[in-house]
Design a protein around this motif. Structure first.
Motif, PDB file in Angstrom:
ATOM      1  N   GLY A  51      25.757 115.849  91.227  1.00  0.00           N
ATOM      2  CA  GLY A  51      26.590 115.440  92.343  1.00  0.00           C
ATOM      3  C   GLY A  51      27.807 114.618  91.947  1.00  0.00           C
ATOM      4  O   GLY A  51      28.471 114.000  92.780  1.00  0.00           O
ATOM      5  N   ARG A  66      16.066 116.850  92.309  1.00  0.00           N
ATOM      6  CA  ARG A  66      17.264 117.246  93.037  1.00  0.00           C
ATOM      7  C   ARG A  66      16.870 117.561  94.477  1.00  0.00           C
ATOM      8  O   ARG A  66      15.903 118.278  94.719  1.00  0.00           O
ATOM      9  CB  ARG A  66      17.890 118.488  92.392  1.00  0.00           C
ATOM     10  CG  ARG A  66      19.298 118.781  92.872  1.00  0.00           C
ATOM     11  CD  ARG A  66      19.787 120.145  92.391  1.00  0.00           C
ATOM     12  NE  ARG A  66      19.131 121.228  93.122  1.00  0.00           N
ATOM     13  CZ  ARG A  66      19.428 122.519  92.978  1.00  0.00           C
ATOM     14  NH1 ARG A  66      20.356 122.906  92.109  1.00  0.00           N
ATOM     15  NH2 ARG A  66      18.794 123.444  93.678  1.00  0.00           N
ATOM     16  N   TRP A  84      20.903 113.600  93.640  1.00  0.00           N
ATOM     17  CA  TRP A  84      20.169 113.588  92.372  1.00  0.00           C
ATOM     18  C   TRP A  84      19.504 112.235  92.293  1.00  0.00           C
ATOM     19  O   TRP A  84      20.180 111.209  92.311  1.00  0.00           O
ATOM     20  CB  TRP A  84      21.157 113.789  91.225  1.00  0.00           C
ATOM     21  CG  TRP A  84      20.561 113.760  89.839  1.00  0.00           C
ATOM     22  CD1 TRP A  84      20.751 112.787  88.899  1.00  0.00           C
ATOM     23  CD2 TRP A  84      19.737 114.754  89.231  1.00  0.00           C
ATOM     24  NE1 TRP A  84      20.086 113.121  87.750  1.00  0.00           N
ATOM     25  CE2 TRP A  84      19.448 114.325  87.923  1.00  0.00           C
ATOM     26  CE3 TRP A  84      19.188 115.964  89.678  1.00  0.00           C
ATOM     27  CZ2 TRP A  84      18.646 115.061  87.045  1.00  0.00           C
ATOM     28  CZ3 TRP A  84      18.399 116.695  88.804  1.00  0.00           C
ATOM     29  CH2 TRP A  84      18.137 116.244  87.499  1.00  0.00           C
ATOM     30  N   PHE A 106      13.841 121.164 100.285  1.00  0.00           N
ATOM     31  CA  PHE A 106      15.111 120.634  99.775  1.00  0.00           C
ATOM     32  C   PHE A 106      15.356 121.205  98.375  1.00  0.00           C
ATOM     33  O   PHE A 106      16.117 120.650  97.590  1.00  0.00           O
ATOM     34  CB  PHE A 106      15.080 119.104  99.720  1.00  0.00           C
ATOM     35  CG  PHE A 106      14.744 118.451 101.038  1.00  0.00           C
ATOM     36  CD1 PHE A 106      15.377 118.853 102.203  1.00  0.00           C
ATOM     37  CD2 PHE A 106      13.793 117.428 101.106  1.00  0.00           C
ATOM     38  CE1 PHE A 106      15.065 118.252 103.420  1.00  0.00           C
ATOM     39  CE2 PHE A 106      13.482 116.824 102.320  1.00  0.00           C
ATOM     40  CZ  PHE A 106      14.114 117.240 103.480  1.00  0.00           C
ATOM     41  N   GLY A 143      19.626 125.812  96.478  1.00  0.00           N
ATOM     42  CA  GLY A 143      21.025 125.404  96.593  1.00  0.00           C
ATOM     43  C   GLY A 143      21.684 126.260  97.658  1.00  0.00           C
ATOM     44  O   GLY A 143      22.786 126.749  97.472  1.00  0.00           O
ATOM     45  N   ASN A 200      26.364 120.247  89.908  1.00  0.00           N
ATOM     46  CA  ASN A 200      24.993 120.644  90.126  1.00  0.00           C
ATOM     47  C   ASN A 200      24.256 120.403  88.822  1.00  0.00           C
ATOM     48  O   ASN A 200      24.622 120.982  87.806  1.00  0.00           O
ATOM     49  CB  ASN A 200      24.953 122.126  90.495  1.00  0.00           C
ATOM     50  CG  ASN A 200      23.542 122.653  90.671  1.00  0.00           C
ATOM     51  OD1 ASN A 200      22.572 121.912  90.631  1.00  0.00           O
ATOM     52  ND2 ASN A 200      23.448 123.961  90.867  1.00  0.00           N
ATOM     53  N   PRO A 201      23.269 119.537  88.744  1.00  0.00           N
ATOM     54  CA  PRO A 201      22.602 118.883  89.869  1.00  0.00           C
ATOM     55  C   PRO A 201      23.102 117.465  90.174  1.00  0.00           C
ATOM     56  O   PRO A 201      22.726 116.913  91.197  1.00  0.00           O
ATOM     57  CB  PRO A 201      21.166 118.780  89.359  1.00  0.00           C
ATOM     58  CG  PRO A 201      21.343 118.513  87.894  1.00  0.00           C
ATOM     59  CD  PRO A 201      22.572 119.291  87.483  1.00  0.00           C
ATOM     60  N   ASN A 220      18.368 119.040  98.072  1.00  0.00           N
ATOM     61  CA  ASN A 220      19.441 119.732  98.777  1.00  0.00           C
ATOM     62  C   ASN A 220      19.458 119.291 100.235  1.00  0.00           C
ATOM     63  O   ASN A 220      18.416 119.181 100.879  1.00  0.00           O
ATOM     64  CB  ASN A 220      19.222 121.245  98.695  1.00  0.00           C
ATOM     65  CG  ASN A 220      20.129 121.995  99.656  1.00  0.00           C
ATOM     66  OD1 ASN A 220      19.781 122.205 100.817  1.00  0.00           O
ATOM     67  ND2 ASN A 220      21.300 122.373  99.187  1.00  0.00           N
ATOM     68  N   PHE A 280      11.037 119.967  96.686  1.00  0.00           N
ATOM     69  CA  PHE A 280      12.294 119.616  96.019  1.00  0.00           C
ATOM     70  C   PHE A 280      12.265 120.311  94.670  1.00  0.00           C
ATOM     71  O   PHE A 280      11.282 120.997  94.336  1.00  0.00           O
ATOM     72  CB  PHE A 280      12.410 118.092  95.852  1.00  0.00           C
ATOM     73  CG  PHE A 280      11.241 117.493  95.141  1.00  0.00           C
ATOM     74  CD1 PHE A 280      11.176 117.484  93.742  1.00  0.00           C
ATOM     75  CD2 PHE A 280      10.168 116.950  95.851  1.00  0.00           C
ATOM     76  CE1 PHE A 280      10.074 116.963  93.080  1.00  0.00           C
ATOM     77  CE2 PHE A 280       9.056 116.421  95.181  1.00  0.00           C
ATOM     78  CZ  PHE A 280       9.014 116.424  93.801  1.00  0.00           C
ATOM     79  N   PHE A 309      23.952 118.289  96.943  1.00  0.00           N
ATOM     80  CA  PHE A 309      22.752 117.681  96.378  1.00  0.00           C
ATOM     81  C   PHE A 309      22.787 116.156  96.237  1.00  0.00           C
ATOM     82  O   PHE A 309      23.830 115.579  95.935  1.00  0.00           O
ATOM     83  CB  PHE A 309      22.500 118.248  94.966  1.00  0.00           C
ATOM     84  CG  PHE A 309      22.488 119.739  94.910  1.00  0.00           C
ATOM     85  CD1 PHE A 309      21.443 120.448  95.480  1.00  0.00           C
ATOM     86  CD2 PHE A 309      23.526 120.431  94.311  1.00  0.00           C
ATOM     87  CE1 PHE A 309      21.429 121.846  95.436  1.00  0.00           C
ATOM     88  CE2 PHE A 309      23.522 121.820  94.265  1.00  0.00           C
ATOM     89  CZ  PHE A 309      22.476 122.529  94.828  1.00  0.00           C
TER      90      PHE A 309
END
Lengths: 398, 398
Positions: free
Chosen positions: A176, A366, A326, A32, A35, A173-174, A368, A349, A324
């Motif tokens: 959201g 973070r 967070w 995860f 990006g 990013n990161p 993904n 992650f 993402f």
């Protein structure tokens, strides 16, 4: 032999994300971390058709091209942006080798060592990397879920006289986050009042989950005086093409084009021509809509599993778009340490700390949700949940 | 609004060549200005096949890739260089967005403002552009047809302590020279003695007309300690792909890769994968041989017409490879002025002055013979000869 490098090398860091990706690509680790879009969703047939047309539709397309980018592509970009309320002439657009290059060229023509850049905190890792390599001082502005807070923003503008305010206001990013309309207006008003350029980075704007329309981009509220706006096809078509663009005041774009000339002459024009055909022949907006649906579903799979560990100490925002989650973990957790255990258990992650400009929060991560399939997300999240639970148990035992 | 640009913007110049190209592309002007291959000779079918394979052979090729470049391509590059005596591990190679980017990334990691770079005079325009944008001081070393002259080179190394010596020793741009083996050895020996890095720029090495082998590259005589060597596929495959590479000491290549990460993440990987297939499936060396034959024929067409105006006052070297004639006109001629008349008469060239680091010779010009067909070269050169003759007549009348 000892080599004498430039001073700026001291300020260059390798990206934590890319370093993690190198490890993760080996073995049975569900990641995860990146990006990345899901390569299984790439519109391969349409891309193949577009490249075939680009390559066979006249050899001029294979020759050296204009630094600014193929004009027809810039016209298409102007059209697509106009549909989102950003009305700009193609001459104000520079096609770049990904939007990463847009950030770099901007920094190159704007910053002297010691110049101040205001950003959110946390913010996009590779933008921090670029700004640091130009020896700027990056200063975080206090923010909440709606964006930068007016009082702190104005105070820092007045006191620090920044050259630029860098923001990722839509599905950031990161974090959201989505900035509220009001905060966008406030930022623009303050930037205008004090003559500070805004750099609006919008790679994720198209990946929206809300049926309701998201707030308009800051660029759409500007008369092309103060906002530089960049976006990319890396998330909606394919990353490998490395095609992004930037639009803004002609004077800045012109000088950025001059800098690009010395940097790489021009962006790969086979890909530019292919993109022209793709936009003409393929239902790109339909494709983007189907990406939204797929990624929304995956976001829910991840959310359902995150809920198992949710507590007063472990929180996250449910993203309205982008790629993402967070996650704020309990204070005692160091996600950098946790990552080692997680990788051993087959899940990866990105620890949150490198995304911070100051006060790095070691208890953040973070996640993904676009690159892995729903099944993989499920397996990976089960692994992660058990790593988190074991970690909490350990901490209780200590 | 007034924008506050970085100091380095002051040192950024637009390329004279690219500015001329913009004018020349309009109307019935035959251009000897650019450094472009002939697009009619592009191996379009092979390129189409290679891209089709790249796009359909697995979606990983369309995903984000490694900053260093696709490993298989780096292996092929190592093999191809080994055939020319440059033995390097793929880990010492960085794939770049054209060799222009190799120059830029090198400058980025090496130069502080005020650092000295030694070059030939004249030398490659866009290298001057890059070095100036990093606020270096470029100093010319006395040279003759065989390369830099030992005494002046050593004196300047000792006195100025340069960080780098930049050379285009094989079919140089713009001069069309080939350095002798002896001068190559001398340069390498002095660089080693005084610990100065050599940057060997070799975009034209493959475009050779001599049956006899040309002297080995300087990199091939180095044990990967002191020479950075860059080349490109822009002249031998197609420019639009923007694929070049650089090889050198691992420590420098590694830091350049870090700089590239912040600059554009990685080079277009669809093109990298296409190139892998092209090298595997297509007789690239046969193609290069046929380019050599075609360009040699065109060089002769241009030479035959240049002979009509040759005199004690108008001289040139017959090139042994590459893409250019470098012409020394009578002292009273200003080729910048002459260009205006020439364009009115339907022919263009590049005035020589911008290629000079110091003492620009206004009476020089560069003529490209690879982009136009033999028929066009004939017509264009007849136009140019009559412009030159008229100019000489005028000067006699004054």
């Amino acid at each position: 032999m000892k080599y004498g490098f430039s001073h700026r090398v001291r300020y260059m860091k390798s990206s934590a994300v890319r370093d993690i990706l190198k490890v993760v690509n080996k073995g049975d680790v569900i990641s995860f971390a990146g990006g990345m879009p899901d390569e299984n969703l790439f519109p391969v047939d349409a891309i193949q058709g577009a490249f075939n047309k680009a390559i066979t539709s006249g050899n001029k397309a294979l020759q050296y091209g204009e630094t600014e980018g193929v004009f027809e592509l810039r016209e298409q970009l102007a059209d697509r942006m106009a549909k989102k309320g950003i009305n700009r002439h193609p001459d104000n657009i520079l096609v770049t080798s990904g939007s990463q290059q847009a950030i770099d060229l901007f920094a190159r023509v704007m910053f002297n060592p010691g110049d101040i850049v205001l950003t959110e905190n946390p913010t996009y890792l590779a933008a921090i990397q670029v700004f640091e390599s130009y020896e700027t001082n990056i200063v975080a502005v206090d923010s909440d879920d709606d964006g930068m807070i007016e009082e702190d923003l104005e105070e820092k503008i007045v006191r620090l006289k920044p050259k630029c305010i860098y923001v990722v206001p839509t599905y950031s990013n990161p974090g959201g986050k989505v900035w509220s309309l009001e905060r966008r207006k406030t930022l623009l008003a303050l930037a205008k009042k004090y003559h500070v350029v805004i750099f609006e980075d919008d790679p994720y704007g198209d990946i929206k989950f809300d049926k309701a329309s998201s707030p308009p981009s800051i660029a759409s509220m500007d008369d092309n005086k103060i906002v530089l706006y960049t976006s990319t096809f890396s998330k909606t078509v394919v990353p490998a093409m490395r095609i992004g663009w930037i639009v803004g005041p002609h004077q800045i774009i012109r000088i950025m084009a001059q800098a690009k000339q010395a940097t790489d002459l021009h962006t790969n024009s086979i890909s530019q021509h292919a993109l022209i055909h793709l936009i003409n022949d393929f239902d790109l907006d339909g494709h983007i809509q189907s990406l939204r649906n797929t990624y929304l579903e995956r976001m829910h799979v991840m959310k359902d599993l995150l809920e198992q560990v949710k507590s007063d100490d472990l929180s996250y925002i449910v993203p309205k778009g982008g790629m993402f989650f967070w996650v704020n973990m309990p204070k005692f957790v160091n996600t950098g340490e946790l990552l080692k255990t997680a990788v051993d258990e087959g899940v990866a992650f990105v620890p949150g700390a490198p995304f911070y400009v100051s006060n790095p929060q070691q208890n953040t991560m973070r996640l993904n949700f676009t690159n892995a399939s729903p099944e993989q997300i499920k397996i990976g999240m089960e692994r992660l949940v058990s790593v988190i639970n074991a970690n909490q148990y350990e901490s209780v035992m200590q």
